[in-house]
Design an enzyme around this catalytic site. Sequence first.
Site, short mmCIF file in Angstrom:
data_model
loop_
_atom_site.label_atom_id
_atom_site.label_comp_id
_atom_site.label_asym_id
_atom_site.label_seq_id
_atom_site.Cartn_x
_atom_site.Cartn_y
_atom_site.Cartn_z
N HIS A 133 0.99 -1.32 -0.18
CA HIS A 133 -0.31 0.48 -0.48
C HIS A 133 1.16 1.49 0.12
O HIS A 133 1.86 1.29 0.58
CB HIS A 133 -1.42 -0.07 1.37
CG HIS A 133 -1.72 1.24 1.17
ND1 HIS A 133 -1.13 2.21 1.54
CD2 HIS A 133 -2.97 0.77 1.64
CE1 HIS A 133 -2.66 3.27 2.18
NE2 HIS A 133 -3.62 2.06 1.44
N ASP A 144 3.41 -4.33 8.34
CA ASP A 144 1.80 -3.83 8.08
C ASP A 144 0.89 -4.77 8.30
O ASP A 144 0.64 -4.97 7.69
CB ASP A 144 1.75 -3.34 6.65
CG ASP A 144 0.57 -2.16 5.90
OD1 ASP A 144 -0.18 -2.24 7.11
OD2 ASP A 144 0.71 -1.64 4.85
N GLN A 151 -4.39 -5.21 7.38
CA GLN A 151 -5.02 -5.82 6.56
C GLN A 151 -5.74 -7.79 7.18
O GLN A 151 -6.38 -8.15 6.61
CB GLN A 151 -5.31 -5.89 5.00
CG GLN A 151 -5.63 -4.99 3.92
CD GLN A 151 -6.95 -4.09 3.60
OE1 GLN A 151 -7.43 -5.37 5.03
NE2 GLN A 151 -7.03 -2.64 3.87
N LYS A 195 -10.26 -0.65 10.35
CA LYS A 195 -11.01 -2.20 9.73
C LYS A 195 -10.52 -2.90 10.52
O LYS A 195 -11.05 -4.02 9.97
CB LYS A 195 -9.23 -2.09 8.96
CG LYS A 195 -8.86 -0.57 7.81
CD LYS A 195 -7.80 -1.12 6.61
CE LYS A 195 -7.43 -0.40 5.91
NZ LYS A 195 -8.13 0.46 5.13
N CYS A 237 -4.58 2.29 -3.70
CA CYS A 237 -3.53 3.02 -2.92
C CYS A 237 -1.98 2.16 -2.97
O CYS A 237 -1.38 2.08 -2.54
CB CYS A 237 -3.70 3.75 -1.47
SG CYS A 237 -5.12 4.67 -1.15
#
Length: 418
Positions: free
Chosen positions: A135, A212, A215, A238, A376
């Site tokens: 991302h 990261d 998600q 999220k 993104c």
Amino acid sequence: MNASSPSSKGDQDAFDVERIRGDFPLLARTVHGKPLIYLDSANTSQKPAAVIDSVDRFYRHTNANVARAVHALGEEATSAYEATRDKLARFINAPSRDEVIFTSGTTQAINLVAYSYALPRLQPGDTILVTQMEHHANIVPWQLVCERSGATLKVAPINEAGELIVDPFVELLTPDVKLAAVTHVSNVLGTINPISALSRECRKRGIPLLVDGSQAAPHLRIDVRALGCDFYALTGHKLFGPTGTGMLWAKREHLNAMPPFFGGGEMIREVKFEGTTFADIPHKFEAGTPNIAGFVGLGAALDYVNGIGLEKLAGHEQALLSHATESMSNVPGLRIIGEAVEKVPVISFLIEGAHAHDLATLLDHEGVAVRSGHHCAHPLMQFYGVAATLRASLAFYNTHEEIDAFLAALERVRKLLA
Ligand code: PLP
């Protein structure tokens, strides 16, 4: 798995998705006169009433600033806010609550590491290793600190299925690499990356690894000790919590060695005009009044997810993913982008001859919310040679019936554009 197969129905019975849906007020609304089918949870998730109520309750009954007042409200607000730090630490199996830094989201968490950890260590000739599937939040901060320091970015490749393969990644772990930054799960492809294997290789070479987790956190059990990484970032919105909340977890040794990023109130020990000394971690990195109610809400979100059980949620989601993937594979002209073996329920796709934005607009008129665009992730779009995709991203509150309704709507709009 077929929608009407006993196993998918059995999954729904065991999971009681209708009861779960009753916890999410927004899912009951209509859009353009049609029942909402929300397939954009990778963008932001919907919030259960427990989260909405906790924020409402905070402002009605507890509202005060944190860590500043000795009065009852101040103490209650501080303990409600700080309780989320304990919950986050447990959620990711962090060795200590002090290693959990509250941020406004993943973006701020990665920027904190880029400016406070990486920048002071970077010199011309050094590199930061990222992957093709990142991302922009895990690309641009590194580019900015590279520009300032004379370092450069290196990019680990992926295969056509959208998988990050360990061997080519390891080949790039040369002595010039000062940090590797990898997404746990791709927001476009749904791919789950082999973080434990990557971190083992990074550790052997003394290269810190940032993950990261934006998600991953809504779908997978996160255990930073088992993952073996150095930094883990996630975003609250999220994860069924409020926007403007997130976290950086980092190993204590790194946090202690990092200078503060923002200066201001609450992050100091003593301020004199001659110089300032700073608070211990985590407060050293938390200047100013934070999103107090938001973090109280995030705590409620973690309680909610834990109350159902991550494994149970993931089982339902995997059944939805199989159902959606199989049904979509039968649609003429539909190409799924991202066919990794290990995936969360995020499905990017294209339909031959139809523009992604046109399809998303028409689907919206059918009540179906999907995202269209580059998500993104420009470099990933360039890898696949496309400008945009459609993305259906699911959460545990979606149903097999919604997938069937989405497919039926897709068929109608596809014919309109043919
Ligand atoms: N990383 C990934 C993989 C994401 O999907 C996102 C959000 O879409 C981010 C980072 C940025 O998260 P936030 O905007 O909440 O900081």
